[in-house]
Scaffold this motif. Structure first.
Motif, PDB file in Angstrom:
ATOM      1  N   ASN A 115       0.851  -1.182   0.000  1.00 56.57           N
ATOM      2  CA  ASN A 115       0.000   0.000   0.000  1.00 56.57           C
ATOM      3  C   ASN A 115       0.892   1.239   0.000  1.00 56.57           C
ATOM      4  O   ASN A 115       2.116   1.137  -0.080  1.00 56.57           O
ATOM      5  N   LEU A 116       0.301   2.402   0.113  1.00 55.69           N
ATOM      6  CA  LEU A 116       1.080   3.638   0.023  1.00 55.69           C
ATOM      7  C   LEU A 116       2.029   3.821   1.195  1.00 55.69           C
ATOM      8  O   LEU A 116       3.069   4.457   1.067  1.00 55.69           O
ATOM      9  N   GLU A 117       1.700   3.264   2.371  1.00 59.13           N
ATOM     10  CA  GLU A 117       2.568   3.431   3.530  1.00 59.13           C
ATOM     11  C   GLU A 117       3.807   2.533   3.482  1.00 59.13           C
ATOM     12  O   GLU A 117       4.888   2.938   3.860  1.00 59.13           O
ATOM     13  N   ASN A 118       3.651   1.292   3.047  1.00 56.50           N
ATOM     14  CA  ASN A 118       4.774   0.354   3.135  1.00 56.50           C
ATOM     15  C   ASN A 118       5.432   0.041   1.788  1.00 56.50           C
ATOM     16  O   ASN A 118       6.222  -0.886   1.709  1.00 56.50           O
ATOM     17  N   ARG A 119       5.159   0.801   0.759  1.00 58.34           N
ATOM     18  CA  ARG A 119       5.702   0.463  -0.565  1.00 58.34           C
ATOM     19  C   ARG A 119       7.209   0.674  -0.664  1.00 58.34           C
ATOM     20  O   ARG A 119       7.866   0.038  -1.468  1.00 58.34           O
ATOM     21  N   ASN A 120       7.794   1.567   0.130  1.00 62.01           N
ATOM     22  CA  ASN A 120       9.229   1.824   0.053  1.00 62.01           C
ATOM     23  C   ASN A 120      10.017   1.145   1.165  1.00 62.01           C
ATOM     24  O   ASN A 120      11.219   1.355   1.277  1.00 62.01           O
ATOM     25  N   ASN A 121       9.375   0.351   1.993  1.00 65.50           N
ATOM     26  CA  ASN A 121      10.068  -0.279   3.123  1.00 65.50           C
ATOM     27  C   ASN A 121      11.052  -1.352   2.677  1.00 65.50           C
ATOM     28  O   ASN A 121      12.140  -1.462   3.216  1.00 65.50           O
ATOM     29  N   LEU A 141      10.415 -14.379 -12.748  1.00 62.01           N
ATOM     30  CA  LEU A 141       9.396 -14.726 -13.733  1.00 62.01           C
ATOM     31  C   LEU A 141       9.617 -16.154 -14.230  1.00 62.01           C
ATOM     32  O   LEU A 141      10.739 -16.530 -14.553  1.00 62.01           O
ATOM     33  N   PRO A 142       8.575 -16.970 -14.294  1.00 60.32           N
ATOM     34  CA  PRO A 142       8.760 -18.381 -14.639  1.00 60.32           C
ATOM     35  C   PRO A 142       9.157 -18.637 -16.091  1.00 60.32           C
ATOM     36  O   PRO A 142       9.908 -19.567 -16.366  1.00 60.32           O
ATOM     37  N   LYS A 143       8.697 -17.834 -17.025  1.00 57.24           N
ATOM     38  CA  LYS A 143       8.961 -18.102 -18.440  1.00 57.24           C
ATOM     39  C   LYS A 143      10.358 -17.645 -18.858  1.00 57.24           C
ATOM     40  O   LYS A 143      11.113 -18.399 -19.465  1.00 57.24           O
ATOM     41  N   THR A 144      10.705 -16.399 -18.527  1.00 63.42           N
ATOM     42  CA  THR A 144      11.970 -15.826 -18.981  1.00 63.42           C
ATOM     43  C   THR A 144      13.076 -15.918 -17.941  1.00 63.42           C
ATOM     44  O   THR A 144      14.226 -15.594 -18.235  1.00 63.42           O
ATOM     45  N   LYS A 145      12.758 -16.326 -16.710  1.00 64.16           N
ATOM     46  CA  LYS A 145      13.721 -16.454 -15.600  1.00 64.16           C
ATOM     47  C   LYS A 145      14.380 -15.125 -15.263  1.00 64.16           C
ATOM     48  O   LYS A 145      15.508 -15.083 -14.811  1.00 64.16           O
ATOM     49  N   ARG A 146      13.681 -14.022 -15.479  1.00 59.61           N
ATOM     50  CA  ARG A 146      14.180 -12.690 -15.145  1.00 59.61           C
ATOM     51  C   ARG A 146      13.847 -12.375 -13.694  1.00 59.61           C
ATOM     52  O   ARG A 146      12.818 -12.781 -13.183  1.00 59.61           O
ATOM     53  N   GLU A 147      14.741 -11.636 -13.034  1.00 62.46           N
ATOM     54  CA  GLU A 147      14.479 -11.165 -11.685  1.00 62.46           C
ATOM     55  C   GLU A 147      13.913  -9.762 -11.775  1.00 62.46           C
ATOM     56  O   GLU A 147      14.498  -8.880 -12.390  1.00 62.46           O
ATOM     57  N   VAL A 148      12.750  -9.556 -11.168  1.00 62.53           N
ATOM     58  CA  VAL A 148      12.075  -8.274 -11.186  1.00 62.53           C
ATOM     59  C   VAL A 148      11.918  -7.810  -9.746  1.00 62.53           C
ATOM     60  O   VAL A 148      11.514  -8.578  -8.880  1.00 62.53           O
ATOM     61  N   TYR A 149      12.280  -6.553  -9.489  1.00 61.49           N
ATOM     62  CA  TYR A 149      12.146  -5.983  -8.148  1.00 61.49           C
ATOM     63  C   TYR A 149      11.033  -4.960  -8.146  1.00 61.49           C
ATOM     64  O   TYR A 149      10.985  -4.073  -9.000  1.00 61.49           O
ATOM     65  N   ILE A 150      10.147  -5.103  -7.184  1.00 58.66           N
ATOM     66  CA  ILE A 150       9.026  -4.165  -7.041  1.00 58.66           C
ATOM     67  C   ILE A 150       9.303  -3.304  -5.822  1.00 58.66           C
ATOM     68  O   ILE A 150       9.614  -3.779  -4.782  1.00 58.66           O
TER      69      ILE A 150
END
Length: 62
Positions: A40-46, A53-62
């Motif tokens: 949510n807006l409060e904890n998004r930067n914590n 990703l299962p198909k391309t095996k890429r690491e994605v950081y949110i």
């Protein structure tokens, strides 16, 4: 990369203009549904959330 908080839908796209250069690789597009993330807006930067990703095996950081 686009991530929808309400549905958990993650859309990953990689566009390559010139495929002649072997270092560029190919264009990729993948849609992945990741349920259960409580962001949510409060904890998004914590902390960074890493998703592989299962198909391309890429690491994605949110």
């Amino acid at each position: 990369m686009d991530f929808n908080l309400s549905t958990g839908k993650l859309v990953y796209t990689k566009e390559v203009e010139s495929t002649d250069d072997p270092y560029n690789g190919n264009s990729e597009k993948e849609i992945h549904i990741k349920k259960g993330l409580k962001i949510n807006l409060e904890n998004r930067n914590n902390e960074d959330r890493k998703i592989i990703l299962p198909k391309t095996k890429r690491e994605v950081y949110i």
